[in-house]
Design a protein around this motif. Sequence first.
Motif, PDB file in Angstrom:
ATOM      1  N   MET A  65       0.826  -1.207   0.000  1.00  0.00           N
ATOM      2  CA  MET A  65       0.000   0.000   0.000  1.00  0.00           C
ATOM      3  C   MET A  65       0.860   1.257   0.000  1.00  0.00           C
ATOM      4  O   MET A  65       1.966   1.250   0.547  1.00  0.00           O
ATOM      5  CB  MET A  65      -0.893   0.029   1.252  1.00  0.00           C
ATOM      6  N   ASN A  66       0.342   2.300  -0.604  1.00  0.00           N
ATOM      7  CA  ASN A  66       0.963   3.617  -0.496  1.00  0.00           C
ATOM      8  C   ASN A  66       0.345   4.302   0.720  1.00  0.00           C
ATOM      9  O   ASN A  66      -0.837   4.645   0.710  1.00  0.00           O
ATOM     10  CB  ASN A  66       0.719   4.441  -1.757  1.00  0.00           C
ATOM     11  N   VAL A  67       1.143   4.487   1.768  1.00  0.00           N
ATOM     12  CA  VAL A  67       0.639   4.979   3.048  1.00  0.00           C
ATOM     13  C   VAL A  67       1.090   6.418   3.278  1.00  0.00           C
ATOM     14  O   VAL A  67       2.288   6.716   3.221  1.00  0.00           O
ATOM     15  CB  VAL A  67       1.139   4.100   4.215  1.00  0.00           C
ATOM     16  N   PHE A  68       0.132   7.294   3.520  1.00  0.00           N
ATOM     17  CA  PHE A  68       0.434   8.675   3.909  1.00  0.00           C
ATOM     18  C   PHE A  68       0.441   8.745   5.428  1.00  0.00           C
ATOM     19  O   PHE A  68      -0.502   8.311   6.080  1.00  0.00           O
ATOM     20  CB  PHE A  68      -0.620   9.615   3.334  1.00  0.00           C
ATOM     21  N   ILE A  69       1.522   9.295   5.997  1.00  0.00           N
ATOM     22  CA  ILE A  69       1.661   9.329   7.448  1.00  0.00           C
ATOM     23  C   ILE A  69       2.009  10.721   7.932  1.00  0.00           C
ATOM     24  O   ILE A  69       2.843  11.415   7.349  1.00  0.00           O
ATOM     25  CB  ILE A  69       2.730   8.306   7.930  1.00  0.00           C
ATOM     26  N   THR A  70       1.333  11.151   8.985  1.00  0.00           N
ATOM     27  CA  THR A  70       1.736  12.364   9.696  1.00  0.00           C
ATOM     28  C   THR A  70       2.508  11.934  10.942  1.00  0.00           C
ATOM     29  O   THR A  70       2.245  10.871  11.508  1.00  0.00           O
ATOM     30  CB  THR A  70       0.530  13.216  10.120  1.00  0.00           C
ATOM     31  N   GLY A  71       3.456  12.748  11.366  1.00  0.00           N
ATOM     32  CA  GLY A  71       4.257  12.374  12.530  1.00  0.00           C
ATOM     33  C   GLY A  71       5.268  11.298  12.235  1.00  0.00           C
ATOM     34  O   GLY A  71       5.728  10.591  13.141  1.00  0.00           O
ATOM     35  N   GLY A  72       5.663  11.168  10.986  1.00  0.00           N
ATOM     36  CA  GLY A  72       6.554  10.084  10.585  1.00  0.00           C
ATOM     37  C   GLY A  72       7.995  10.222  11.028  1.00  0.00           C
ATOM     38  O   GLY A  72       8.775   9.278  10.869  1.00  0.00           O
ATOM     39  N   THR A  73       8.367  11.386  11.560  1.00  0.00           N
ATOM     40  CA  THR A  73       9.723  11.524  12.107  1.00  0.00           C
ATOM     41  C   THR A  73       9.695  11.638  13.627  1.00  0.00           C
ATOM     42  O   THR A  73      10.714  11.920  14.250  1.00  0.00           O
ATOM     43  CB  THR A  73      10.447  12.754  11.511  1.00  0.00           C
ATOM     44  N   ALA A  95      -3.899   4.420   2.126  1.00  0.00           N
ATOM     45  CA  ALA A  95      -4.174   4.329   3.557  1.00  0.00           C
ATOM     46  C   ALA A  95      -3.505   5.511   4.243  1.00  0.00           C
ATOM     47  O   ALA A  95      -2.543   6.083   3.724  1.00  0.00           O
ATOM     48  CB  ALA A  95      -3.627   3.021   4.133  1.00  0.00           C
ATOM     49  N   VAL A  96      -4.021   5.869   5.422  1.00  0.00           N
ATOM     50  CA  VAL A  96      -3.481   7.008   6.172  1.00  0.00           C
ATOM     51  C   VAL A  96      -3.226   6.595   7.614  1.00  0.00           C
ATOM     52  O   VAL A  96      -4.044   5.904   8.239  1.00  0.00           O
ATOM     53  CB  VAL A  96      -4.466   8.203   6.153  1.00  0.00           C
ATOM     54  N   ILE A  97      -2.081   7.032   8.126  1.00  0.00           N
ATOM     55  CA  ILE A  97      -1.755   6.882   9.544  1.00  0.00           C
ATOM     56  C   ILE A  97      -1.505   8.273  10.103  1.00  0.00           C
ATOM     57  O   ILE A  97      -0.625   8.995   9.611  1.00  0.00           O
ATOM     58  CB  ILE A  97      -0.509   5.995   9.762  1.00  0.00           C
ATOM     59  N   HIS A  98      -2.258   8.642  11.115  1.00  0.00           N
ATOM     60  CA  HIS A  98      -2.129   9.980  11.700  1.00  0.00           C
ATOM     61  C   HIS A  98      -1.553   9.858  13.108  1.00  0.00           C
ATOM     62  O   HIS A  98      -2.227   9.424  14.033  1.00  0.00           O
ATOM     63  CB  HIS A  98      -3.487  10.668  11.745  1.00  0.00           C
ATOM     64  N   LEU A  99      -0.276  10.256  13.255  1.00  0.00           N
ATOM     65  CA  LEU A  99       0.415  10.171  14.536  1.00  0.00           C
ATOM     66  C   LEU A  99       0.869  11.524  15.057  1.00  0.00           C
ATOM     67  O   LEU A  99       1.266  11.635  16.214  1.00  0.00           O
ATOM     68  CB  LEU A  99       1.647   9.247  14.423  1.00  0.00           C
ATOM     69  N   ALA A 100       0.834  12.553  14.231  1.00  0.00           N
ATOM     70  CA  ALA A 100       1.342  13.869  14.638  1.00  0.00           C
ATOM     71  C   ALA A 100       0.418  14.507  15.664  1.00  0.00           C
ATOM     72  O   ALA A 100      -0.798  14.323  15.651  1.00  0.00           O
ATOM     73  CB  ALA A 100       1.479  14.781  13.426  1.00  0.00           C
ATOM     74  N   ASN A 101       1.019  15.276  16.563  1.00  0.00           N
ATOM     75  CA  ASN A 101       0.263  16.070  17.524  1.00  0.00           C
ATOM     76  C   ASN A 101       1.160  17.212  17.978  1.00  0.00           C
ATOM     77  O   ASN A 101       2.369  17.023  18.140  1.00  0.00           O
ATOM     78  CB  ASN A 101      -0.166  15.228  18.721  1.00  0.00           C
ATOM     79  N   LYS A 102       0.592  18.365  18.188  1.00  0.00           N
ATOM     80  CA  LYS A 102       1.412  19.516  18.590  1.00  0.00           C
ATOM     81  C   LYS A 102       1.977  19.371  20.001  1.00  0.00           C
ATOM     82  O   LYS A 102       3.035  19.935  20.311  1.00  0.00           O
ATOM     83  CB  LYS A 102       0.589  20.801  18.494  1.00  0.00           C
ATOM     84  N   HIS A 103       1.267  18.676  20.887  1.00  0.00           N
ATOM     85  CA  HIS A 103       1.722  18.488  22.270  1.00  0.00           C
ATOM     86  C   HIS A 103       2.173  19.805  22.907  1.00  0.00           C
ATOM     87  O   HIS A 103       3.222  19.872  23.551  1.00  0.00           O
ATOM     88  CB  HIS A 103       2.867  17.470  22.336  1.00  0.00           C
ATOM     89  N   ASP A 104       1.380  20.825  22.702  1.00  0.00           N
ATOM     90  CA  ASP A 104       1.678  22.129  23.288  1.00  0.00           C
ATOM     91  C   ASP A 104       1.048  22.180  24.682  1.00  0.00           C
ATOM     92  O   ASP A 104      -0.109  22.541  24.845  1.00  0.00           O
ATOM     93  CB  ASP A 104       1.112  23.245  22.398  1.00  0.00           C
ATOM     94  N   TRP A 105       1.832  21.795  25.704  1.00  0.00           N
ATOM     95  CA  TRP A 105       1.305  21.702  27.067  1.00  0.00           C
ATOM     96  C   TRP A 105       0.923  23.070  27.610  1.00  0.00           C
ATOM     97  O   TRP A 105       0.095  23.170  28.512  1.00  0.00           O
ATOM     98  CB  TRP A 105       2.323  21.026  27.976  1.00  0.00           C
ATOM     99  N   GLY A 106       1.515  24.123  27.057  1.00  0.00           N
ATOM    100  CA  GLY A 106       1.174  25.462  27.504  1.00  0.00           C
ATOM    101  C   GLY A 106      -0.103  26.003  26.885  1.00  0.00           C
ATOM    102  O   GLY A 106      -0.683  26.962  27.395  1.00  0.00           O
ATOM    103  N   ASN A 107      -0.523  25.386  25.787  1.00  0.00           N
ATOM    104  CA  ASN A 107      -1.735  25.826  25.090  1.00  0.00           C
ATOM    105  C   ASN A 107      -2.479  24.593  24.577  1.00  0.00           C
ATOM    106  O   ASN A 107      -2.533  24.344  23.360  1.00  0.00           O
ATOM    107  CB  ASN A 107      -1.377  26.765  23.941  1.00  0.00           C
TER     108      ASN A 107
END
Length: 296
Positions: A1-9, A67-79
């Motif tokens: 499959m060709n998978v698009f991923i966020t948060g891949g690094t 297919a899509v994998i979404h792993l990214a998140n800003k994790h901005d604990w201050g906001n």
Amino acid sequence: MNVFITGGTGWIGSAVVDHLIDTGHQVTGLARSDASAAVLEQKGARVRRGDLDDLDGIRAGTADADAVIHLANKHDWGNPAASNKAERDAVETIADTLVGSNRPFVLAAGLSGVVQGRPAVETDVSPAVGPDSHRGGAENLALEYVRKGVRVISARFASSTHGGGDHGFVSQLVAAARKHGVSAYIGDGANAWSAAHRFDAARVVRLGLEGAPSGTRLHVVAEEAVTTREIAEAIGEYLRLPVVSIKSEEAGEHFGFVARFFGLDMSASSARTRELLDWTPSGPTLIEDILAGAYA
């Protein structure tokens, strides 16, 4: 499959990208910087430049993928409101693009707050509903798209997804121990965290992508419950520091932002996930990683 991923690094995403490529999938990763793009290219992945605020780019990446994998998140604990909004907007954009396609969409979710007083199980419904809730209520939002022809799989990651070089919650506990000269736990230390090695986590994501039914909640958990006292004792042993209990009202000053999580019980079972995916964790335990110097 060709998978698009966020948060891949990211911490988990980089292991997922490696595992997907090793098992024959093509990967396109969202990259917000030249450095991230270079990392993805070195792994053999394609690159789409953009970030979580680039909804047009996320939409285009999703449209081009199997297919899509979404792993990214800003994790901005201050906001946290900004993080929650970005998470919800990204999930809604991906899901809207996939409507009617039956293509798989794996999104990251957490176990914090799902249930208290017992280990969470996969059938537990997240109480986070609506844009103002934890992670913008993204898990429940995504699961609404099951009836719209999207094969949604929620991957609920363990409280500690660990390994050499981890900069997550446990690294903050280690930093607090170094700073204060003691390794601490809160109260009697009986509350527990679930845990999984990042390479085991990557396998669950890939197996879920390939075969989990639509609407599945996966628990990316190798160890159901590691008590916070056991974690503190392992840190103390590795750093050769005394281990002490502190009161809950002292936790914020001692641990910083991670205190709000270290005081919670975030244990979880993965029995259904293991049976569904025929998955058996094989990586080191959290305590083994701590004692081996993973947080040195």
